[in-house]
Design a protein around this motif. Structure first.
Motif, PDB file in Angstrom:
ATOM      1  N   GLN A 133     -66.296 -31.664 -35.660  1.00  0.00           N
ATOM      2  CA  GLN A 133     -65.982 -31.852 -34.421  1.00  0.00           C
ATOM      3  C   GLN A 133     -66.054 -33.042 -33.923  1.00  0.00           C
ATOM      4  OE1 GLN A 133     -64.446 -29.386 -32.439  1.00  0.00           O
ATOM      5  NE2 GLN A 133     -64.143 -28.464 -34.620  1.00  0.00           N
ATOM      6  N   GLY A 134     -66.570 -34.053 -34.900  1.00  0.00           N
ATOM      7  CA  GLY A 134     -66.992 -35.312 -34.311  1.00  0.00           C
ATOM      8  C   GLY A 134     -67.572 -36.347 -35.400  1.00  0.00           C
ATOM      9  N   ASP A 137     -71.190 -35.103 -36.474  1.00  0.00           N
ATOM     10  CA  ASP A 137     -71.560 -33.996 -37.298  1.00  0.00           C
ATOM     11  C   ASP A 137     -71.713 -34.559 -38.826  1.00  0.00           C
ATOM     12  OD1 ASP A 137     -71.133 -32.431 -35.414  1.00  0.00           O
ATOM     13  OD2 ASP A 137     -69.306 -31.774 -36.166  1.00  0.00           O
ATOM     14  N   TYR A 153     -61.652 -34.096 -38.937  1.00  0.00           N
ATOM     15  CA  TYR A 153     -61.874 -34.326 -37.724  1.00  0.00           C
ATOM     16  C   TYR A 153     -60.885 -33.470 -36.724  1.00  0.00           C
ATOM     17  CZ  TYR A 153     -64.560 -38.436 -39.021  1.00  0.00           C
ATOM     18  OH  TYR A 153     -65.425 -39.295 -39.646  1.00  0.00           O
ATOM     19  N   ARG A 155     -61.779 -32.296 -33.501  1.00  0.00           N
ATOM     20  CA  ARG A 155     -62.170 -32.016 -32.127  1.00  0.00           C
ATOM     21  C   ARG A 155     -60.876 -32.239 -31.039  1.00  0.00           C
ATOM     22  NH1 ARG A 155     -65.675 -35.887 -31.428  1.00  0.00           N
ATOM     23  NH2 ARG A 155     -64.775 -37.486 -30.041  1.00  0.00           N
ATOM     24  N   ASP A 158     -59.807 -32.344 -24.482  1.00  0.00           N
ATOM     25  CA  ASP A 158     -60.386 -31.882 -23.416  1.00  0.00           C
ATOM     26  C   ASP A 158     -59.384 -31.105 -22.484  1.00  0.00           C
ATOM     27  OD1 ASP A 158     -61.820 -30.234 -21.504  1.00  0.00           O
ATOM     28  OD2 ASP A 158     -63.023 -31.600 -21.013  1.00  0.00           O
ATOM     29  N   CYS A 171     -61.923 -38.281 -27.240  1.00  0.00           N
ATOM     30  CA  CYS A 171     -61.992 -37.786 -28.770  1.00  0.00           C
ATOM     31  C   CYS A 171     -61.234 -38.968 -29.650  1.00  0.00           C
ATOM     32  CB  CYS A 171     -61.296 -36.471 -28.779  1.00  0.00           C
ATOM     33  SG  CYS A 171     -59.433 -36.469 -28.378  1.00  0.00           S
ATOM     34  N   GLN A 174     -63.045 -40.765 -33.106  1.00  0.00           N
ATOM     35  CA  GLN A 174     -62.858 -39.902 -34.622  1.00  0.00           C
ATOM     36  C   GLN A 174     -61.510 -40.487 -35.314  1.00  0.00           C
ATOM     37  OE1 GLN A 174     -62.447 -35.728 -33.994  1.00  0.00           O
ATOM     38  NE2 GLN A 174     -61.130 -35.953 -32.488  1.00  0.00           N
TER      39      GLN A 174
END
Length: 465
Positions: A133-134, A137, A153, A155, A158, A171, A174
């Protein structure tokens, strides 16, 4: 502080006194933009006759030649090209990818190489996938679970963020740094979910960086469409042993010479005080770069034309700058600021349009509280045109290198809800630009430039005095 407050009150009082004159000038600007605007025709040529304008490409040079010719035709006091060395990255043949659930059973998914990525080996890469998710991780998983695999990746932007640019910022790391970070753990390659709030089949490219990673250790990176990302994630949950294949043929060449395109109208009273309005002439290569940032360029060009043809004679020198290489290097913006400093030029205001050609909502300002208060005192002048937003915030990437304590930086803020449906993707094309929205943006920019030029900005010297 009392002196500063008094100064602001005096400026507001002067603005109110002259409001009828300002209303007339702004109405003339909007009327001309909406009946005889040139921005849409200019954009039509840039988009449909030239197309995507990746830095260092033939199309980028064609755009330089075309826009310089159009500025020459406006009868400005001066038009010139400012040389700048830019990176030359070429995508190559179309990318190809599939998900393999078992030998011989595959599903194709849309991908595109990220700008600046290295190519895959000639035969492509096929290996297992680890979803994260990023970047944070990666450390949790460690080399043992990453080495030899493709890092995915996933994510998303939002959707609860009303400002889609805030969602993008949340995001985009990433995409930009994902390959450099995954490479440290021995990853074979990187696949990044496209920066897009909509579920569709368009992969979105964008700039990425390997940082200090040696060339021999760089891993290929590509974006996958949002629908492709959803499919890949769901398939991994059902069967973590699936494999992913992708092939891309991109290549980085030596830097080449390109140009910022600049035109100006000399000021009648303060010619040494420079006001800039601009956008970036380069674009990515998947679409034709209409919203990002053909619209900003043609709006900025039209600002000078609208002021000139309404008979306004600026006190300060007005300069339009079409910056080269914002997308994958910011070389144009940095070069312009470098030359300005070398010549000891005094810039007092800079306005950038680089958020698409959608309905204008207002402006964001990177400036002192005193200058923001002055701008907000003009809000009623803009309200008949449904321009309500005058907030502190971000000016723009290309004008950012000009920043000083006294310089007022501003960015046009259009409605952003549809912007990332097109940003850096194949569907960033001319038919998705509305002529009236584009013209309203140009008129709003010209009106702000007019007011700043007429009333000036509040410098730190004035505040201290």
């Amino acid at each position: 502080m009392r002196t500063s407050l008094l100064l602001i009150l005096l400026l507001i009082s002067a603005t109110n006194f002259a409001q009828s004159e300002d209303e007339k000038q702004m109405k003339a600007i909007y009327d001309l933009a909406l009946t005889e605007g040139k921005a849409y025709d200019w954009l039509n040529y840039l988009s449909n006759q030239i197309g995507g304008r990746l830095s260092g490409s033939v199309q980028a040079q064609q755009a330089v030649d075309y826009t310089k010719g159009q500025l020459d035709s406006l009868g400005l006091d001066r038009v010139w090209l400012q040389p700048v060395m830019v990176p030359k990255w070429v995508r190559g043949t179309p990318e190809f990818a599939y998900i393999e659930t078992k030998p011989g059973l595959t599903t194709n998914v849309p991908i595109c190489a990220l700008g600046g990525s290295v190519a895959t080996p000639d035969g492509g890469i096929k290996t297992n996938v680890v979803e994260v998710q990023g970047i944070e991780d990666l450390e949790k998983l460690g080399r043992e679970k990453i080495e030899g695999k493709i890092v995915f990746y996933n994510r998303p932007m939002d959707p609860t963020q009303i400002s889609t640019f805030s969602a993008y910022s949340g995001c985009v790391d990433q995409r930009y740094s994902g390959a450099a970070e995954a490479g440290k753990y021995g990853a074979a390659g990187v696949i990044v979910r496209s920066m897009n709030l909509r579920l569709d089949d368009y992969p979105h490219t964008g700039s990425m960086s390997y940082g200090e990673t040696p060339v021999a250790e760089r891993v290929p990176a590509a974006a996958i469409s949002t629908k492709g990302a959803e499919l890949l994630s769901a398939t991994l949950k059902l069967n973590p042993a699936i494999k992913f294949y992708f092939k891309q043929n991109c290549k980085q060449f030596d830097d080449v010479e390109s140009y910022n395109v600049i035109g100006e109208i000399k000021g009648t009273i303060h010619p040494n005080e420079i006001m800039v309005v601009g956008g970036h002439l380069d674009s990515w290569d998947l679409g034709d770069g209409s919203h990002d940032d053909g619209t900003g360029c043609v709006q900025s060009m039209d600002v000078l034309r609208l002021l000139k043809e309404t008979g306004y004679r600026p006190k300060r020198t007005l300069r339009v700058v079409l910056f080269m290489n914002e997308e994958n290097g910011l070389r144009g913006g940095n070069k312009y600021a470098e030359v300005a400093r070398a010549k000891n030029e005094k810039h007092v205001f800079a306005l950038e349009s680089d958020a698409g050609g959608f309905t204008p909502r207002g402006f964001s300002f990177d400036c002192s509280d005193e200058n923001l208060a002055q701008v907000q005192s003009w809000k009623k002048l803009f309200e008949p045109y449904l321009i309500h937003l005058f907030v502190k915030g971000y000016g723009g990437a290309d004008i950012g290198p000009l920043k000083t304590d006294d310089l007022v930086l501003a960015g046009l803020v259009p409605d952003s809800q549809r912007y990332f449906d097109h940003h850096h993707a194949e569907n960033d094309t001319f038919e998705h630009v509305n002529q009236r929205e584009l013209q309203l943006g140009a008129a709003s920019m010209a009106s702000l430039v007019y007011l700043i030029d007429k009333y000036g900005t509040i410098t730190s010297d004035k505040i201290k005095g």
